[in-house]
Design a protein around this motif. Structure first.
Motif, PDB file in Angstrom:
ATOM      1  N   TRP A  13       0.837  -1.200   0.000  1.00 49.87           N
ATOM      2  CA  TRP A  13       0.000   0.000   0.000  1.00 49.87           C
ATOM      3  C   TRP A  13       0.875   1.254   0.000  1.00 49.87           C
ATOM      4  O   TRP A  13       0.583   2.228  -0.719  1.00 49.87           O
ATOM      5  N   LEU A  14       1.925   1.227   0.805  1.00 63.60           N
ATOM      6  CA  LEU A  14       2.818   2.387   0.854  1.00 63.60           C
ATOM      7  C   LEU A  14       3.468   2.640  -0.505  1.00 63.60           C
ATOM      8  O   LEU A  14       3.566   3.787  -0.961  1.00 63.60           O
ATOM      9  N   ARG A  15       3.905   1.587  -1.169  1.00 66.65           N
ATOM     10  CA  ARG A  15       4.515   1.750  -2.491  1.00 66.65           C
ATOM     11  C   ARG A  15       3.495   2.319  -3.480  1.00 66.65           C
ATOM     12  O   ARG A  15       3.838   3.157  -4.333  1.00 66.65           O
ATOM     13  N   GLU A  39       4.458  13.253  10.580  1.00 69.08           N
ATOM     14  CA  GLU A  39       4.120  13.948   9.335  1.00 69.08           C
ATOM     15  C   GLU A  39       4.002  12.957   8.185  1.00 69.08           C
ATOM     16  O   GLU A  39       3.033  13.006   7.412  1.00 69.08           O
ATOM     17  N   GLU A  40       4.950  12.057   8.075  1.00 71.30           N
ATOM     18  CA  GLU A  40       4.892  11.059   7.000  1.00 71.30           C
ATOM     19  C   GLU A  40       3.725  10.101   7.209  1.00 71.30           C
ATOM     20  O   GLU A  40       3.062   9.696   6.243  1.00 71.30           O
ATOM     21  N   PHE A  41       3.474   9.722   8.447  1.00 72.27           N
ATOM     22  CA  PHE A  41       2.374   8.803   8.728  1.00 72.27           C
ATOM     23  C   PHE A  41       1.040   9.402   8.289  1.00 72.27           C
ATOM     24  O   PHE A  41       0.249   8.741   7.589  1.00 72.27           O
ATOM     25  N   LYS A  88      -3.544   9.540   4.545  1.00 69.84           N
ATOM     26  CA  LYS A  88      -4.456  10.318   3.703  1.00 69.84           C
ATOM     27  C   LYS A  88      -4.398   9.840   2.254  1.00 69.84           C
ATOM     28  O   LYS A  88      -5.429   9.713   1.575  1.00 69.84           O
ATOM     29  N   LYS A  89      -3.201   9.565   1.781  1.00 66.50           N
ATOM     30  CA  LYS A  89      -3.055   9.096   0.402  1.00 66.50           C
ATOM     31  C   LYS A  89      -3.685   7.719   0.219  1.00 66.50           C
ATOM     32  O   LYS A  89      -4.281   7.435  -0.829  1.00 66.50           O
ATOM     33  N   ILE A  90      -3.574   6.869   1.222  1.00 65.81           N
ATOM     34  CA  ILE A  90      -4.215   5.555   1.153  1.00 65.81           C
ATOM     35  C   ILE A  90      -5.733   5.713   1.127  1.00 65.81           C
ATOM     36  O   ILE A  90      -6.437   5.017   0.369  1.00 65.81           O
ATOM     37  N   GLN A  91      -6.243   6.630   1.937  1.00 64.72           N
ATOM     38  CA  GLN A  91      -7.683   6.900   1.918  1.00 64.72           C
ATOM     39  C   GLN A  91      -8.114   7.479   0.581  1.00 64.72           C
ATOM     40  O   GLN A  91      -9.102   7.023  -0.017  1.00 64.72           O
ATOM     41  N   ILE A 129      -7.876   2.767  -1.217  1.00 61.38           N
ATOM     42  CA  ILE A 129      -7.307   1.481  -0.786  1.00 61.38           C
ATOM     43  C   ILE A 129      -7.962   1.003   0.502  1.00 61.38           C
ATOM     44  O   ILE A 129      -8.300  -0.175   0.654  1.00 61.38           O
ATOM     45  N   ALA A 130      -8.151   1.922   1.452  1.00 60.80           N
ATOM     46  CA  ALA A 130      -8.795   1.594   2.724  1.00 60.80           C
ATOM     47  C   ALA A 130      -9.448   2.854   3.267  1.00 60.80           C
ATOM     48  O   ALA A 130      -8.821   3.913   3.304  1.00 60.80           O
ATOM     49  N   GLU A 131     -10.693   2.729   3.707  1.00 57.27           N
ATOM     50  CA  GLU A 131     -11.406   3.893   4.220  1.00 57.27           C
ATOM     51  C   GLU A 131     -10.881   4.310   5.591  1.00 57.27           C
ATOM     52  O   GLU A 131     -10.728   5.502   5.873  1.00 57.27           O
TER      53      GLU A 131
END
Length: 584
Positions: free
Chosen positions: A226-228, A240-242, A247-250, A254-256
């Motif tokens: 998912w991160l990739r 900050e990165e987390f 947010k980008k995954i949401q 990919i995942a709500e």
């Protein structure tokens, strides 16, 4: 041998206030770090013998151990079968885990009976103890006067409560050393004798915990794929990165609610070690720094809950976490709906196996040990384990023969050949020998010799807390699944080494252990556990602008409900010199 008189009030006194050393972990043969008694001035006592400092007391204890006051050969050479059959009741955790044998009736309980019980005319009965409700189970057994011969738990306050409630008997270390010299020598080597005494009498024996302050056995896994997909080639290193990654995954659909979440247990839930200020103030650490009763009202706890409040309001956390149990959250991870999940490593991790079956193309990563997060204000601190494994007491209802049978069982389980068989199983079935001559578990074994949870640990934890075979690197490799699409052993070894480098900075934190029974803890433990769940949920789910005022309000209610009494007891014990200290 003297029995406990089932008194309500029992002053617990360690052989001097113990100073916990946080020495670095070493290779596979290293023992727990020293816990040397500190010389403390104690308040005057009426009608007592002259005081001696704790160093002298420990020296006398060790001198007694060198020359046990008993006749005949020490250890197994001096054992004979009991003339009349003795029933030995041994507790074993019932964890409710699917795929493991019935905890009190399986091949290995039969093997113990055949190889130990039958030889010495002892009937070994294993008593299931619900892992999630230990105190209730023991209380019910005590009420019916059917306690197991051995009572054991990982948390010192629980054993203190059992002593306070009259569940335990005292015993003689001389007699124990005569029957179980190898077990006793292990306690001496690990500097554990100071933890055996209550009110000047011996109540406890203590199992070994190798590498206790490095915390390598618990790891957290995340969805690296998912991160990739959202542009990261590494696990987020800071807040900050987390937040950016979540947010980008949401946004990518990919995942709500990427982090999922499960309801807060009634104790030990919110560990705030990373949110504390280091070096720690010793009085604050002694009063608030506990993993059993959550420290609502302490600044580190506020900072922790504020982060969880932000995660909740950003939708990172499952909005129904408060009605979601851990098994349901685990299932969500297995089904590919959750970004992160953690657990203890073992050669057979069924939930990771199930994850890859459901997500054959997925890539996972172990979260590395990163340095301080300046944006979040956290440091890479963690709760170190106690410098002992299981704390073992003996039933106040046990007969002399039953106590001796318990000591014999502990000594027998400590023998190298017995322990190896219990930990690894049957060669060619549960394990095979690798090219280096070390055992390699058959992780998908399902035959007649199937072991219990975590390589049958709940049986052999009476003597040690970890499987040992070779160096720490070899131990980690043998304790990590080798049948998965990915091998995580190198990452776990790297985390272990990273923590070694952090220990000297005081980031491996032991909770204070008190040299007196804290009556307020016994009285308010259950109430505060339930209240914390309720109050923490309110704080996590409230609007961010309401958080500060609500935290102050609920903290006061928590204090009024008994937490202030707990803090007062701890402060008094600390100031009287009846607690462990932070390492210097």
């Amino acid at each position: 041998m003297k029995k406990n008189t089932l008194q309500k009030t029992l002053a617990l006194f360690l052989a001097g206030a113990m100073t916990l050393g946080l020495a670095a972990c070493g290779g596979g043969s290293d023992k727990a770090a020293d816990a040397s008694p500190a010389k403390e001035e104690e308040p005057a006592k009426e009608e007592t013998a002259p005081e001696q400092d704790s160093t002298e007391a420990e020296a006398e204890t060790e001198t007694e151990a060198e020359a046990p006051a008993a006749d005949g050969a020490a250890g197994m050479d001096g054992w004979e079968a009991f003339a009349e059959n003795v029933t030995l009741k041994v507790p074993v955790y019932d964890r409710g885990v699917e795929g493991v044998p019935t905890v009190n009736d399986n091949y290995w309980t039969g093997w113990i009976q055949e190889n130990f019980g039958d030889k010495y005319n002892v009937t070994v009965e294993f008593v299931p103890i619900t892992r999630t409700d230990v105190m209730t189970d023991y209380a019910l057994l005590a009420a019916s006067e059917s306690l197991p011969t051995i009572l054991m738990e990982y948390d010192y306050p629980k054993l203190s409560q059992w002593a306070n409630d009259g569940y335990l008997t005292t015993y003689s270390l001389d007699d124990f050393a005569q029957v179980a010299p190898d077990y006793y020598a292990q306690m001496v080597e690990n500097n554990q004798l100071g933890y055996t005494e209550l009110n000047g009498e011996v109540y406890f024996a203590l199992a070994e915990r190798p590498f206790y302050n490095c915390g390598y056995t618990w790891q957290n896994w995340v969805r690296m794929d998912w991160l990739r997909e959202v542009g990261y080639d590494h696990v987020p290193e800071n807040r900050e990165e987390f937040l950016d990654a979540m947010k980008k995954i949401q946004d990518a659909g990919i995942a709500e609610h990427p982090m999922g979440g499960a309801q807060i247990p009634d104790r030990g839930a919110h560990q705030n070690y990373g949110y504390r200020t280091y070096p720690q103030d010793e009085l604050e650490w002694a009063m608030y720094g506990d993993s059993v009763i959550s420290s609502l009202g302490w600044e580190p706890n506020k900072r922790l809950l504020k982060v969880e409040n932000e995660n909740y309001n950003l939708g990172i956390t499952n909005p129904e976490y408060y009605i979601t149990d851990d098994e349901t959250n685990k299932a969500a991870f297995i089904n590919g709906d959750v970004y992160q999940f953690g657990g203890y490593i073992s050669a057979n991790m069924d939930w990771l196996t199930a994850f890859y079956e459901q997500n054959p193309d997925a890539e996972l990563a172990v979260i590395p040990i990163y340095g301080p997060d300046e944006g979040l204000g956290t440091v890479p601190a963690w709760r170190a384990d106690n410098p002992f494994g299981m704390i073992i007491g003996f039933s106040a209802f046990a007969t002399e023969d039953e106590l001796k049978a318990a000591w014999m069982y502990m000594e027998w389980m400590t023998q190298e050949d017995v322990l190896f068989t219990m930990q690894w199983g049957v060669e060619g079935e549960n394990y095979n020998l690798g090219d280096d001559g070390l055992p390699v578990s058959v992780t998908d074994y399902k035959g007649d010799y199937t072991q219990g949870f975590n390589n049958s640990k709940d049986y052999w934890c009476v003597t040690t807390e970890a499987r040992n075979a070779g160096t720490i690197e070899q131990i980690i490799k043998s304790s990590t699944p080798n049948d998965l699409p990915q091998d995580f052993s190198d990452a776990i070894i790297e985390n272990y080494n990273s923590r070694l480098a952090l220990i000297d900075q005081g980031y491996a934190v032991n909770d204070a252990i008190f040299g007196v029974v804290l009556e307020a803890e016994t009285e308010y433990l259950g109430t505060l556990g339930e209240l914390y769940k309720e109050y923490a949920d309110q704080l996590i789910m409230c609007a961010p602008e309401e958080f500060d005022a609500l935290y102050d309000e609920l903290s006061q209610k928590y204090l009024d409900a008994g937490y202030q009494a707990v803090l007062d007891d701890r402060k008094a014990a600390y100031e009287a010199g009846n607690s462990t200290k932070l390492p210097k």
